[in-house]
Scaffold this active site. Structure first.
Site, mmCIF file in Angstrom:
data_model
loop_
_atom_site.group_PDB
_atom_site.id
_atom_site.type_symbol
_atom_site.label_atom_id
_atom_site.label_comp_id
_atom_site.label_asym_id
_atom_site.label_seq_id
_atom_site.Cartn_x
_atom_site.Cartn_y
_atom_site.Cartn_z
ATOM 1 C CD GLU A 34 -5.166 -3.275 -3.810
ATOM 2 O OE1 GLU A 34 -4.834 -2.581 -4.788
ATOM 3 O OE2 GLU A 34 -4.866 -2.967 -2.646
ATOM 4 C CD GLU A 52 -3.831 1.717 -3.266
ATOM 5 O OE1 GLU A 52 -3.819 0.968 -2.268
ATOM 6 O OE2 GLU A 52 -4.207 1.333 -4.384
ATOM 7 C CG HIS A 59 -6.529 0.446 0.900
ATOM 8 N ND1 HIS A 59 -6.554 0.138 -0.443
ATOM 9 C CD2 HIS A 59 -7.784 0.848 1.221
ATOM 10 C CE1 HIS A 59 -7.784 0.340 -0.904
ATOM 11 N NE2 HIS A 59 -8.539 0.770 0.078
ATOM 12 C CG HIS A 88 -7.846 0.933 -6.555
ATOM 13 N ND1 HIS A 88 -7.056 0.851 -5.441
ATOM 14 C CD2 HIS A 88 -8.953 1.631 -6.168
ATOM 15 C CE1 HIS A 88 -7.631 1.467 -4.438
ATOM 16 N NE2 HIS A 88 -8.799 1.942 -4.851
ATOM 17 C CD GLU A 143 -2.893 -1.264 0.068
ATOM 18 O OE1 GLU A 143 -2.991 -0.295 -0.708
ATOM 19 O OE2 GLU A 143 -3.596 -2.282 -0.052
ATOM 20 C CD GLU A 176 -4.326 -0.778 -7.397
ATOM 21 O OE1 GLU A 176 -5.085 -1.445 -6.668
ATOM 22 O OE2 GLU A 176 -3.689 0.200 -6.964
#
Length: 189
Positions: free
Chosen positions: A165, A64, A67, A168, A35, A135
């Site tokens: 993910e 991110e 995360h 993204h 991350e 990702e």
């Protein structure tokens, strides 16, 4: 630019102390496809990306960091009640000697985080393909982490991160198509 809410993006619960799992989670904390690397990569690339997709890199880069905060919380909760003997038995004795229970940016193999993990070519399409790959690698790692634990509470948070993910990756794929369409249009001066 950012508004910080004093809560995690998604709740993090763990069912038990598990140093071994905390060790594996450091891959997403300080690893090449983790991350921190993703957040810094996207927020750095936004300076050389066309205006049409700059907001995407800003939004995902910021997420991110959320995360990263979730992963840090998982590691903390998995280790907070652990003894020195448990750290040593889980192969984390050297980590404990260097950092006690403090979080440190390294991968699951103990290699410290490095800026060489961040890719920025300056070509928008090349950078976005790099982002898609990042990702997808993170998604795969989250799946493997899910497979490594029987803690259903921890699996729940990891599944949330795995799904983000995927989202993204799809958003970056859309951005590639937007930029390809723009690149292939005839320009009149």
């Amino acid at each position: 630019m950012w508004v910080y809410e004093k809560k995690l993006q998604y709740p993090v619960r763990v069912g038990k102390c598990d140093i071994r799992m905390a060790k594996y989670l450091t891959e997403q904390y300080g690893g090449a496809d983790g991350e921190l690397s993703a957040a810094l990569r996207y927020l750095n690339q936004r300076y050389t990306i066309p205006d049409k997709v700059i907001g995407l890199l800003n939004d995902i880069g910021t997420e991110e960091f959320a995360h990263l905060e979730m992963i840090a919380t998982m590691i903390y909760k998995l280790t907070k009640d652990a003894t020195v003997e448990e750290f040593d038995a889980a192969g984390m004795g050297a980590y404990y000697v260097n950092h006690d229970k403090a979080l440190y940016y390294q991968n699951a193999g103990g290699v410290p985080w490095t800026a060489t993990y961040i890719q920025a070519k300056g070509d928008p399409i090349a950078d976005l393909y790099e982002d898609i790959a990042a990702e997808e690698k993170a998604r795969a790692t989250y799946q493997w982490l899910i497979d490594m634990t029987d803690d259903v509470d921890l699996q729940d948070s990891l599944k949330f991160l795995r799904e983000r993910e995927i989202v993204h990756s799809l958003r970056f794929r859309e951005a590639v198509e937007i930029l390809k369409d723009n690149r292939d249009q005839k320009k009149f001066f």
